[in-house]
Design a protein around this motif. Structure first.
Motif, PDB file in Angstrom:
ATOM      1  N   PHE A 220      -7.487   2.475 -34.649  1.00  0.00           N
ATOM      2  CA  PHE A 220      -6.199   2.658 -35.318  1.00  0.00           C
ATOM      3  C   PHE A 220      -5.094   2.633 -34.265  1.00  0.00           C
ATOM      4  O   PHE A 220      -5.351   2.438 -33.072  1.00  0.00           O
ATOM      5  N   TYR A 221      -3.849   2.798 -34.694  1.00  0.00           N
ATOM      6  CA  TYR A 221      -2.728   2.812 -33.761  1.00  0.00           C
ATOM      7  C   TYR A 221      -2.829   4.018 -32.828  1.00  0.00           C
ATOM      8  O   TYR A 221      -3.401   5.054 -33.178  1.00  0.00           O
ATOM      9  N   SER A 222      -2.248   3.885 -31.649  1.00  0.00           N
ATOM     10  CA  SER A 222      -2.314   4.935 -30.644  1.00  0.00           C
ATOM     11  C   SER A 222      -0.991   5.699 -30.589  1.00  0.00           C
ATOM     12  O   SER A 222      -0.072   5.456 -31.377  1.00  0.00           O
ATOM     13  N   GLN A 223      -0.892   6.637 -29.627  1.00  0.00           N
ATOM     14  CA  GLN A 223       0.306   7.465 -29.493  1.00  0.00           C
ATOM     15  C   GLN A 223       1.483   6.614 -29.025  1.00  0.00           C
ATOM     16  O   GLN A 223       1.346   5.799 -28.117  1.00  0.00           O
ATOM     17  N   PRO A 224       2.668   6.813 -29.612  1.00  0.00           N
ATOM     18  CA  PRO A 224       3.841   6.042 -29.182  1.00  0.00           C
ATOM     19  C   PRO A 224       4.174   6.271 -27.704  1.00  0.00           C
ATOM     20  O   PRO A 224       4.611   5.346 -27.012  1.00  0.00           O
ATOM     21  N   GLU A 225       3.953   7.485 -27.206  1.00  0.00           N
ATOM     22  CA  GLU A 225       4.324   7.791 -25.828  1.00  0.00           C
ATOM     23  C   GLU A 225       3.352   7.231 -24.804  1.00  0.00           C
ATOM     24  O   GLU A 225       3.652   7.227 -23.608  1.00  0.00           O
ATOM     25  N   GLY A 226       2.216   6.741 -25.238  1.00  0.00           N
ATOM     26  CA  GLY A 226       1.263   6.139 -24.311  1.00  0.00           C
ATOM     27  C   GLY A 226      -0.011   6.949 -24.184  1.00  0.00           C
ATOM     28  O   GLY A 226      -0.078   8.116 -24.590  1.00  0.00           O
ATOM     29  N   LEU A 227      -1.049   6.341 -23.629  1.00  0.00           N
ATOM     30  CA  LEU A 227      -2.331   7.016 -23.453  1.00  0.00           C
ATOM     31  C   LEU A 227      -2.191   8.189 -22.482  1.00  0.00           C
ATOM     32  O   LEU A 227      -1.576   8.049 -21.424  1.00  0.00           O
ATOM     33  N   PRO A 228      -2.782   9.329 -22.783  1.00  0.00           N
ATOM     34  CA  PRO A 228      -2.730  10.462 -21.856  1.00  0.00           C
ATOM     35  C   PRO A 228      -3.268  10.118 -20.471  1.00  0.00           C
ATOM     36  O   PRO A 228      -2.728  10.590 -19.456  1.00  0.00           O
TER      37      PRO A 228
ATOM     38  N   LEU B 299      15.292   1.150 -21.125  1.00  0.00           N
ATOM     39  CA  LEU B 299      16.749   1.185 -21.247  1.00  0.00           C
ATOM     40  C   LEU B 299      17.182   1.025 -22.696  1.00  0.00           C
ATOM     41  O   LEU B 299      18.131   1.673 -23.158  1.00  0.00           O
ATOM     42  N   ASP B 300      16.486   0.176 -23.424  1.00  0.00           N
ATOM     43  CA  ASP B 300      16.832  -0.053 -24.822  1.00  0.00           C
ATOM     44  C   ASP B 300      16.595   1.210 -25.647  1.00  0.00           C
ATOM     45  O   ASP B 300      17.429   1.591 -26.483  1.00  0.00           O
ATOM     46  N   LEU B 301      15.468   1.863 -25.422  1.00  0.00           N
ATOM     47  CA  LEU B 301      15.175   3.093 -26.148  1.00  0.00           C
ATOM     48  C   LEU B 301      16.233   4.159 -25.874  1.00  0.00           C
ATOM     49  O   LEU B 301      16.724   4.822 -26.802  1.00  0.00           O
ATOM     50  N   ILE B 302      16.572   4.319 -24.605  1.00  0.00           N
ATOM     51  CA  ILE B 302      17.556   5.339 -24.226  1.00  0.00           C
ATOM     52  C   ILE B 302      18.911   5.051 -24.866  1.00  0.00           C
ATOM     53  O   ILE B 302      19.571   5.937 -25.415  1.00  0.00           O
TER      54      ILE B 302
ATOM     55  N   ILE C   3      15.692  15.213 -24.701  1.00  0.00           N
ATOM     56  CA  ILE C   3      15.753  13.875 -25.291  1.00  0.00           C
ATOM     57  C   ILE C   3      14.374  13.300 -25.568  1.00  0.00           C
ATOM     58  O   ILE C   3      14.240  12.267 -26.220  1.00  0.00           O
ATOM     59  N   HIS C   4      13.331  13.975 -25.129  1.00  0.00           N
ATOM     60  CA  HIS C   4      11.974  13.424 -25.179  1.00  0.00           C
ATOM     61  C   HIS C   4      11.536  13.072 -26.597  1.00  0.00           C
ATOM     62  O   HIS C   4      11.090  11.947 -26.871  1.00  0.00           O
ATOM     63  N   GLU C   5      11.647  14.014 -27.517  1.00  0.00           N
ATOM     64  CA  GLU C   5      11.154  13.782 -28.874  1.00  0.00           C
ATOM     65  C   GLU C   5      11.893  12.643 -29.554  1.00  0.00           C
ATOM     66  O   GLU C   5      11.287  11.813 -30.265  1.00  0.00           O
ATOM     67  N   ALA C   6      13.192  12.548 -29.347  1.00  0.00           N
ATOM     68  CA  ALA C   6      13.978  11.476 -29.958  1.00  0.00           C
ATOM     69  C   ALA C   6      13.553  10.111 -29.419  1.00  0.00           C
ATOM     70  O   ALA C   6      13.465   9.132 -30.168  1.00  0.00           O
ATOM     71  N   ILE C   7      13.289  10.017 -28.094  1.00  0.00           N
ATOM     72  CA  ILE C   7      12.862   8.751 -27.503  1.00  0.00           C
ATOM     73  C   ILE C   7      11.497   8.342 -28.043  1.00  0.00           C
ATOM     74  O   ILE C   7      11.254   7.158 -28.340  1.00  0.00           O
ATOM     75  N   VAL C   8      10.582   9.291 -28.186  1.00  0.00           N
ATOM     76  CA  VAL C   8       9.253   8.983 -28.719  1.00  0.00           C
ATOM     77  C   VAL C   8       9.363   8.446 -30.145  1.00  0.00           C
ATOM     78  O   VAL C   8       8.689   7.481 -30.522  1.00  0.00           O
ATOM     79  N   LYS C   9      10.231   9.037 -30.947  1.00  0.00           N
ATOM     80  CA  LYS C   9      10.426   8.543 -32.319  1.00  0.00           C
ATOM     81  C   LYS C   9      11.014   7.136 -32.305  1.00  0.00           C
ATOM     82  O   LYS C   9      10.615   6.274 -33.105  1.00  0.00           O
ATOM     83  N   ALA C  10      11.957   6.892 -31.406  1.00  0.00           N
ATOM     84  CA  ALA C  10      12.545   5.550 -31.311  1.00  0.00           C
ATOM     85  C   ALA C  10      11.494   4.536 -30.889  1.00  0.00           C
ATOM     86  O   ALA C  10      11.464   3.409 -31.408  1.00  0.00           O
ATOM     87  N   LYS C  11      10.635   4.909 -29.963  1.00  0.00           N
ATOM     88  CA  LYS C  11       9.557   4.017 -29.528  1.00  0.00           C
ATOM     89  C   LYS C  11       8.637   3.679 -30.685  1.00  0.00           C
ATOM     90  O   LYS C  11       8.254   2.516 -30.881  1.00  0.00           O
ATOM     91  N   GLN C  12       8.284   4.668 -31.490  1.00  0.00           N
ATOM     92  CA  GLN C  12       7.406   4.432 -32.627  1.00  0.00           C
ATOM     93  C   GLN C  12       8.059   3.515 -33.654  1.00  0.00           C
ATOM     94  O   GLN C  12       7.409   2.628 -34.209  1.00  0.00           O
ATOM     95  N   VAL C  13       9.344   3.705 -33.885  1.00  0.00           N
ATOM     96  CA  VAL C  13      10.053   2.859 -34.847  1.00  0.00           C
ATOM     97  C   VAL C  13      10.148   1.425 -34.348  1.00  0.00           C
ATOM     98  O   VAL C  13      10.034   0.464 -35.131  1.00  0.00           O
ATOM     99  N   MET C  14      10.346   1.243 -33.042  1.00  0.00           N
ATOM    100  CA  MET C  14      10.541  -0.102 -32.493  1.00  0.00           C
ATOM    101  C   MET C  14       9.254  -0.917 -32.473  1.00  0.00           C
ATOM    102  O   MET C  14       9.214  -2.043 -32.982  1.00  0.00           O
TER     103      MET C  14
END
Length: 479
Positions: free
Chosen positions: A153-161, A194-197, A337-348
């Motif tokens: 299935f899909y993985s974590q938006p923030e990347g593999l631990p 940069l785009d996410l930020i 800002i961490h949680e907001a960036i992770v959500k943006a990554k998942q949406v993108m």
């Protein structure tokens, strides 16, 4: 895989199929060389007699749309396709937006042109011959085994631990960055970071302060988000903090190795920048694009390690240390800002390729990245020394090198006015590619100089290439 053909009703079956096949070939949907299904299979798919299919194939072959190959099958014949009908941009409601994007200049040298001459001083690139392909292949095989064991299935938006932990250890060791695994987000290169930020931080009209001269793709990205981008001049100590305007929401800097000029930001200037960002409530993006390769002086602290108020985002890439095609980078984020960036990554895009992440995690934890960096450092140090010897020697009558302590490009300014476009054109005719720094200036007055990359040119090619540059400079002087 079935051929896409739509049959309506049971009338004129042969005519419907003939028109669809011919139209698909003329329109280019069925490309030259593509094999069509055998008549028996297509007949079963469409519920049409095999004889009808064979007759249509024969007719299209007679008309030169198809060609039969004995024992192999029926193929689309090579022929010019009709131009597709396109609606004019001016007819679209989004015409203004489209034209804005079309008007953007090319931010960096065209990758298709790089490497087309014998001696290429392109910046920001390394030669593939230096990359440990065999070791990377073994890491990729390891990654495939890890993916085989996963649920699929899909993985974590923030990347593999595993990768985030390896990155945190690497940058803490090499750059003194203060972070843990949970602070790291894996991205598709620096540009996506940069785009996410910018998506999270900026709204239309927000003021963004960037170094001038600076990195054009970053500047163009912020502009595309509707920001008001202000170029802030740099001097021998880096960004002029006193020129950052009030109301600035985002500040983009390259303090370890200013792009493109090359000087590091002084400690006093770093302290002043952090103070100014706190006053403004602004986010600082610290782009640490190639500082793993350091040649002299003690390493300076990263801005992130000096930050006591959570204003700095540390951004890095593996494009310089490894390969640009991998498109792997990261951002170290403050908690605010961490949680907001992770959500943006998942949406993108949900997450970066898991195959590449597992392979890089293995590459790093096995010590292969550090070994590769050490090997590259020895090569780049030798190339840097050769270029500096020439710039401070027989080329010193024309050029003055800006002192650099890291990275793999040198910027040299001309001491006297010169027709730089003509020089670059003449050099290219003798198989030498040089690059002007003029394109990196935004709102400040451009300077005349060259960005001399030494990541991809072979060491033994440097002197012959600079000999040709020297001869052309002599010829221009004679004129």
């Amino acid at each position: 895989m079935e051929l896409h053909v739509v049959i309506n009703g049971r009338k004129d079956l042969a005519g419907q199929l003939y028109r669809q096949l011919r139209g698909a070939i003329e329109g280019g949907r069925l490309a030259a060389g593509m094999q069509l299904p055998p008549s028996r299979l297509l007949a079963e798919q469409l519920g049409i007699s095999r004889k009808t299919i064979s007759d249509i194939y024969a007719q299209l072959t007679y008309e030169n749309f198809l060609i039969g190959r004995v024992g192999k099958g029926t193929y689309v014949n090579a022929r010019p396709s009709k131009a597709s009908r396109r609606r004019n941009v001016s007819d679209l409601a989004c015409a203004d937006s489209i034209n804005t994007w079309l008007s953007l200049p090319s931010p960096l040298p065209d990758p298709a042109q790089a490497g087309t001459v014998r001696y290429d001083f392109v910046g920001g690139a390394t030669h593939k011959s230096q990359f440990p392909h065999d070791e990377w292949r073994r890491c990729t095989q390891y990654a495939l085994r890890q993916m085989q064991r996963a649920a699929g299935f899909y993985s974590q938006p923030e990347g593999l631990p595993a990768l985030r932990g390896a990155i945190a250890q690497h940058i803490a060791f090499c750059r003194g960055v203060v972070c843990r695994e949970e602070n790291v987000v894996v991205c598709n290169g620096t540009q996506q970071a940069l785009d996410l930020i910018s998506r999270v931080v900026l709204v239309s009209g927000s003021i963004v302060a960037v170094e001038d001269p600076g990195y054009p793709p970053a500047r163009m990205l912020f502009t595309s988000q509707g920001a008001t981008v202000v170029g802030v001049a740099v001097d021998e100590e880096g960004l002029r903090v006193d020129l950052i305007p009030d109301g600035t929401r985002l500040i983009y800097v390259t303090p370890a190795h200013q792009f493109p000029m090359g000087m590091p930001m002084s400690s006093a200037r770093r302290t002043a920048l952090l103070k100014r960002a706190k006053e403004l409530g602004a986010i600082i993006i610290e782009d640490d694009y190639d500082s793993e390769f350091r040649y002299e002086d003690l390493p300076t602290d990263s801005l992130q390690s000096m930050d006591e108020h959570g204003n700095v985002i540390f951004v890095g890439t593996f494009s310089k240390t490894m390969l640009p095609e991998l498109r792997l980078g990261y951002a170290v984020l403050p908690p605010s800002i961490h949680e907001a960036i992770v959500k943006a990554k998942q949406v993108m895009d949900w997450h970066t390729s898991i195959l590449a992440q597992w392979a890089l995690a293995k590459f790093m934890t096995d010590g292969k990245l550090q070994k590769h960096i050490r090997r590259g450092h020895t090569i780049y140090a030798g190339r840097r020394e050769r270029i500096l010897n020439r710039l401070n020697g027989d080329l010193s009558a024309w050029l003055e090198a800006i002192h650099i302590t890291a990275g793999f490009h040198i910027t040299a300014r001309f001491k006297h006015p010169i027709d730089l476009d003509l020089l670059i054109e003449l050099c290219r005719k003798v198989e030498v590619s040089l690059y002007s720094i003029e394109r990196f200036f935004y709102q400040t007055t451009p300077q005349c100089g060259l960005l001399i990359g030494f990541g991809s040119i072979e060491t033994l090619d440097i002197d012959p290439a600079l000999d040709r540059l020297h001869d052309i400079l002599m010829q221009l002087d004679a004129r």
